[in-house]
Write an enzyme that holds these catalytic residues in place. Structure first.
Site, short mmCIF file in Angstrom:
data_model
loop_
_atom_site.label_atom_id
_atom_site.label_comp_id
_atom_site.label_asym_id
_atom_site.label_seq_id
_atom_site.Cartn_x
_atom_site.Cartn_y
_atom_site.Cartn_z
N ARG A 195 -27.86 91.50 29.82
CA ARG A 195 -28.22 92.71 30.55
C ARG A 195 -28.87 92.37 31.89
O ARG A 195 -28.65 93.06 32.90
CB ARG A 195 -29.18 93.54 29.70
CG ARG A 195 -29.43 94.93 30.23
CD ARG A 195 -29.94 95.86 29.15
NE ARG A 195 -30.27 97.16 29.70
CZ ARG A 195 -31.50 97.64 29.82
NH1 ARG A 195 -32.53 96.91 29.41
NH2 ARG A 195 -31.72 98.82 30.33
N HIS A 247 -27.74 93.81 35.62
CA HIS A 247 -28.68 94.52 36.49
C HIS A 247 -28.90 93.77 37.80
O HIS A 247 -29.15 94.39 38.83
CB HIS A 247 -30.01 94.73 35.77
CG HIS A 247 -29.97 95.88 34.81
ND1 HIS A 247 -30.90 96.91 34.84
CD2 HIS A 247 -29.13 96.17 33.79
CE1 HIS A 247 -30.62 97.79 33.88
NE2 HIS A 247 -29.55 97.35 33.22
N ASP A 250 -27.81 87.37 42.85
CA ASP A 250 -28.69 86.53 43.66
C ASP A 250 -30.08 86.35 43.05
O ASP A 250 -31.00 85.91 43.72
CB ASP A 250 -28.82 87.10 45.08
CG ASP A 250 -29.52 88.46 45.11
OD1 ASP A 250 -29.77 89.02 44.02
OD2 ASP A 250 -29.78 88.96 46.22
N SER A 299 -32.29 88.41 42.45
CA SER A 299 -33.33 89.25 43.05
C SER A 299 -34.08 90.05 41.99
O SER A 299 -35.24 90.42 42.19
CB SER A 299 -32.74 90.19 44.10
OG SER A 299 -31.70 90.97 43.56
N ASN A 308 -35.33 99.41 35.38
CA ASN A 308 -35.37 98.00 34.96
C ASN A 308 -36.53 97.67 34.03
O ASN A 308 -36.64 96.55 33.53
CB ASN A 308 -35.45 97.08 36.19
CG ASN A 308 -34.10 96.89 36.87
OD1 ASN A 308 -33.06 97.02 36.23
ND2 ASN A 308 -34.13 96.59 38.15
N HIS A 311 -21.95 96.26 25.40
CA HIS A 311 -22.74 97.11 24.50
C HIS A 311 -22.45 96.81 23.04
O HIS A 311 -22.92 97.53 22.16
CB HIS A 311 -22.49 98.58 24.80
CG HIS A 311 -23.16 99.07 26.04
ND1 HIS A 311 -22.97 100.32 26.58
CD2 HIS A 311 -24.06 98.45 26.86
CE1 HIS A 311 -23.70 100.46 27.67
NE2 HIS A 311 -24.37 99.34 27.87
N THR A 312 -21.69 95.77 22.79
CA THR A 312 -21.56 95.29 21.41
C THR A 312 -22.83 94.54 20.99
O THR A 312 -23.01 94.21 19.82
CB THR A 312 -20.33 94.37 21.27
OG1 THR A 312 -20.08 94.14 19.88
CG2 THR A 312 -20.54 93.04 21.96
N ASP A 341 -24.47 98.74 18.78
CA ASP A 341 -23.35 98.54 17.86
C ASP A 341 -23.93 98.40 16.45
O ASP A 341 -24.42 97.34 16.08
CB ASP A 341 -22.57 97.28 18.24
CG ASP A 341 -21.47 96.93 17.25
OD1 ASP A 341 -21.29 97.68 16.27
OD2 ASP A 341 -20.79 95.90 17.44
#
Length: 331
Positions: free
Chosen positions: A65, A69, A77, A79, A97, A199-200, A251
């Site tokens: 994740r 993001h 990068d 960040s 976040n 999203h598994t 899931d």
């Protein structure tokens, strides 16, 4: 993942600047980038990832994740790893976040320390590349496909919470909004569907989907695209006025394994978010869901291709970036 309201015509108008950008920067990335400067970098990262997973299984979904993001906001990068300071509220402290698990950040930071402990590697490997390698590793260690990671990214010089707004996909997105957002990063509908299968793994807070259980519409309080059995299970886990910190698995069938069960769940009305279930209810994407639900190999091939393309988004080179000494702070 994103809240971007961009008309298709606008995307086409600026396609030379945005849509094809990932392919231009990809020429500067290569799988053997550290062959001479730090040839053991991937082994070092894999060892750290293994150790983290043994300590906390959450690490798998957390790293995956974190990569998404990161790439969707300022490009790949690192960040998103920068910590806020008195003069700057960084990306990681934007509300979208705040749910990023600390294990993801910790994995990259520990891998950076382990790499820099080797004199020949010190200050040679970017945090952005470490995150890309770690993401491949968690996918593979969860049972997913392995692939060669393109390397050579620099770390970004900017991290602002304000840049996150409108740049991460939302659980309420329909197919058009998903396609528009992904297209702005050079990713097509097939890439979007493949990447959605991340999203598994992992979990989500009840607040992200509770409207589907209680306030979907005056006529249908429960979203009719949800399986009745699945909706009842979710209502038990996420009752009205539930503790905001309560989470449920994305899931429920194979929550710790990276596989194509995500698509089989969609066929059964078990997509947790609207943005998941719409991939099956919209006839434009339904065929792809059905194909990958029945053909794991085809899905894995598509996922690898999409991950490689995602890893090229917004890559920093030259004066646009550097190699951080500390992944959580600018040099």
């Amino acid at each position: 993942m994103v809240r971007l309201h961009i008309l298709i015509i606008a995307v086409l108008t600026i396609s030379s600047a945005i849509i094809f950008m990932p392919y231009l920067v990809s020429a500067r990335l290569k799988t053997n980038y550290y062959a001479k400067t730090c040839p053991t970098v991937e082994t070092i990262v894999r060892n750290v990832v293994n150790q983290k997973i043994q300590q906390s299984r959450i690490t798998i979904a957390a790293v995956l994740r974190l990569f998404f993001h990161d790439c969707f906001v300022e490009g790949c990068d690192a960040s998103v790893i920068i910590a806020s300071t008195q003069g700057n509220t960084a990306e990681r402290d934007h509300p979208d976040n705040l749910s990023l698990a600390g294990d993801g950040f910790d994995t990259v930071i520990k891998a950076k320390v382990a790499i820099d402990a080797i004199p020949s590697c010190k200050n040679k490997v970017s945090c952005a590349d470490i995150l890309a390698i770690a993401t491949r590793d968690v996918i593979q260690l969860a049972g997913g496909p392995g692939y060669q990671v393109e390397l050579g990214r620099l770390d970004g010089l900017t991290s602002k919470a304000s840049n996150v707004e409108g740049n991460l996909p939302e659980p309420t997105f329909n197919l058009d909004r998903l396609n528009t957002m992904f297209a702005s990063h050079g990713l097509n509908q097939a890439d979007m569907i493949a990447l959605s299968a991340a999203h598994t793994l992992g979990a989500a807070h009840c607040a992200k989907f509770s409207k589907r259980l209680y306030n979907f519409s005056p006529k249908n309080p429960v979203d009719p695209t949800l399986s009745k059995t699945y909706a009842a299970q979710l209502q038990q886990t996420c009752p009205k006025n539930v503790d905001p910190g309560t989470i449920t698995l994305l899931d429920p069938t194979t929550p710790n394994t990276f596989d194509n069960v995500y698509f089989k769940n969609l066929q059964k009305g078990m997509g947790l978010f609207t943005s998941d279930q719409v991939l099956f209810t919209d006839k434009r994407s339904k065929g792809t869901v059905n194909l990958w639900a029945s053909n794991s190999k085809a899905f894995q091939t598509a996922f690898v291709n999409a991950m490689i393309k995602l890893g090229r988004v917004g890559v920093k080179t030259g004066k646009n970036g550097n190699i951080r000494r500390d992944c959580g702070a600018f040099n």
